[in-house]
Design an enzyme around this catalytic site. Structure first.
Site, short mmCIF file in Angstrom:
data_model
loop_
_atom_site.label_atom_id
_atom_site.label_comp_id
_atom_site.label_asym_id
_atom_site.label_seq_id
_atom_site.Cartn_x
_atom_site.Cartn_y
_atom_site.Cartn_z
N CYS A 218 11.43 -8.45 4.39
CA CYS A 218 11.80 -9.30 3.25
C CYS A 218 10.55 -9.83 2.56
O CYS A 218 10.55 -10.08 1.36
CB CYS A 218 12.66 -10.46 3.71
SG CYS A 218 14.29 -9.93 4.26
N CYS A 413 -4.49 -3.08 -2.29
CA CYS A 413 -3.02 -3.19 -2.33
C CYS A 413 -2.64 -4.58 -1.86
O CYS A 413 -3.43 -5.51 -2.00
CB CYS A 413 -2.37 -2.10 -1.49
SG CYS A 413 -2.72 -2.24 0.26
#
Ligand SMILES: [Zn+2]
Lengths: 460, 110
Positions: A218, A413
């Site tokens: 999540c 990233c």
């Protein structure tokens, strides 16, 4: 009513496990009246709830809403197990916590909330994570288990223990904009009993976990509070139904009331939400699942799964789900720390270079390193595939039309995994120009950038 | 196989859920016209459909998120008209006109 002594004395209630004949206290009567008049519930169903013990594993996005309705409905003993503490980023979905309780253990925070809602149940705090060593001892104290966790390792462990100690399991999961719900091992059936139609366990439905590369948390993919909340509430509904109708009580095979008799069609409910369109006919789907599998690793006829084995590390759940480790595959010269990159840039030691940021555009939109160009990882892979098929030239993958093929490329990233893969991919495409051009991974991604360079960076 | 059979196509709907839609142009429902028989003239099965989807419908190059070693990857449930495919014969199930095939990735978050 002359029964006040029973109030807050679940020990007394427990002494009569089928004590569905006592009178309700005035407080109970007032509090539960609206639910008791629902057909099928009645005083008997209510007393069954009061005499029941439910374990909620995980006090997060599923556990919070689930616990609220379990407590509100009057389940007599409610155990909650979780080792985490409340963080600000939890609060949009973990509505049993509070801004004032940030930093508190989640179990204590949630129990505080639940006591405010309903002081009658007994609340039991297990302020640690469930693991193969403690799982059986905790789970066997309860009548029904709710899996409100967030990772496959724990999901397989919980299901295995529920099979071995004969407890029904209500399992839910959610991520981003989808949710799933299923009732397992209900009515509970002893391991190895397969001649007949019995309820499946988690492994019967989901034999193998997805490869780690396909899984996101999540924290990475995001989650809509209402989506996970809906699944948690539905989980509470299933648990209440099971307990109020006594489906959780394992029937002795000899009694003629076999688990088979109470078996309902095993169902997987899926919910898909869309931020762009209205509720459609396929937002909710009830899918028909198979029953217990003869060859199931956990509940099947030749299963070798035992409690002692689990406690001793057999099976190895982490191995089974091969949780991604932060193993480094790139050589040191192809990596740089966020701090070193920043320092070199400040001192003017960095030559002209391209900085690729491979996060999703939603993440990128909150902030980036100066000069960074956003090429989301998925898009980058698609472009790479097109290049491989000779549909487009290798330079296509770089956002800037750069004639200079020796300008170094730095890749960043979110947490430092995709960037390493990107470096590999770019080299594979020959963009390193036979080794003449440096392609470098910024270690640890923007998370490291926040920790090492800019603490004010809005890392999500 | 006669030319008529070869030319025939089976109209079905294919749904993706649990994040798999991402691999198929972010679209959850696709109307698919599936060749009624495979290259060797055998009736179209789920295995054939999976191969067909990879060749014609998948927009994302990350095929390994959908198939692994020529089979559907672990962690994906296949539902034939809302029933688990193991109730219907798994990969060998022969596709019927107007079938709905749902691919759903199992979720673990919470
Ligand atoms: Zn099983």
């Amino acid at each position: 009513m002359g029964e006040a002594s029973i109030n807050g004395e679940p020990a007394a209630a427990k002494a009569a496990p089928n004590g569905c004949s006592r009178r309700l206290t005035d407080d109970e009567f007032d509090r539960y009246s609206r639910q008791m008049i629902v057909p099928g519930m009645g005083k008997e169903g209510q007393l069954r709830l009061i005499n029941s013990r439910v374990l909620i594993i995980g006090a997060g996005g599923l556990g919070c809403p689930a616990a609220q309705y379990i407590a509100g409905a009057g389940v007599g003993t409610i155990g909650i197990i979780d080792g985490d503490v409340v963080e600000t980023s939890n609060l949009h979905r973990q509505v049993g916590h509070a801004t004032a309780r940030i930093g508190m253990k989640k179990v204590d925070s949630l129990i505080t909330h639940l006591r405010g809602l309903n002081p009658l149940p007994t609340y039991v705090s297990h302020p640690f994570h469930i693991n193969p060593q403690n799982a059986a001892e905790v789970i066997s104290q309860y009548d029904l288990v709710m899996d409100c966790t967030d990772n496959p390792v724990t999901r397989y462990l919980i299901s295995d223990i529920c099979v071995l100690v004969c407890k029904p399991l209500v399992s839910a999961a959610a991520i981003q904009k989808s949710g799933q719900l299923t009732v397992l091992n209900c009515p509970p059936t002893p391991q190895g009993l397969v001649d007949g139609k019995y309820a499946p366990c988690y492994r019967c439905c989901f034999r193998k976990p997805p490869p780690p590369s396909s899984m996101v948390s999540c924290g990475e993919a995001g989650i809509m509070g209402s989506v996970v909340g809906l699944m948690g509430v539905a989980q509470a509904g299933e648990a209440i139904k099971i307990l109020a109708s006594a489906l959780h009580i394992p029937s002795p095979p000899a009694a003629g009331d076999t688990p088979e008799r109470n078996l309902q069609q095993p169902t997987l409910l899926i919910y898909t939400y869309d931020l762009e369109s209205a509720v459609g006919p396929y937002s909710f789907r009830a899918l028909k699942m198979g029953g217990r599998k003869r060859n199931c690793f956990a509940c099947g006829e030749n299963s070798t799964l035992t409690l002692a084995g689990i406690r001793a590390g057999e099976p190895d759940y982490v191995q089974f789900c091969s949780v991604p480790t932060s193993s480094v595959s790139l050589p040191p010269e192809e990596r740089i720390t966020a701090a070193a990159y920043h320092a070199a840039k400040q001192k003017g030691e960095l030559p002209e270079h391209i900085l690729l940021d491979t996060r999703e555009k939603e993440h990128f939109s909150f902030g980036s390193i100066e000069g960074a160009v956003n090429v989301p990882f998925g898009k980058l892979l698609m472009k790479a595939a097109a290049i491989k098929r000779d549909v487009s030239p290798a330079s296509e993958i770089l956002p800037l039309e750069s004639e200079k093929t020796d300008v170094p490329i730095f890749v960043v990233c979110r947490r430092g995994l995709d960037s390493q893969e990107t470096v590999e991919k770019l080299k594979e495409l020959g963009l390193d120009n036979g080794g003449k051009r440096r392609i470098v991974d910024i270690m640890g991604g923007m998370k490291a950038w926040k920790e090492e360079v800019d603490p004010t960076f809005p890392f999500i | 196989m006669s030319a008529a059979t070869e030319a025939a196509a089976i109209p079905i709907t294919v749904d993706f859920s649990g994040g798999l839609e991402m691999l198929f142009d972010n679209q959850r429902r696709h109307s698919v016209s599936l060749p009624a028989v495979d290259a060797s003239g055998k009736p179209a099965t789920i295995a054939f459909l999976i191969d067909h989807l990879c060749r014609t419908l998948m927009k994302d190059p990350r095929a390994e998120l959908f198939v692994l070693d020529n089979h559907i990857r672990p962690g994906i449930l296949v539902l034939i008209n809302d029933a688990d495919w193991e109730l219907e014969g798994e990969e060998a199930y022969e596709i019927q006109p107007r079938d709905n095939i749902l691919f759903v990735s199992t979720l673990h978050g919470g």
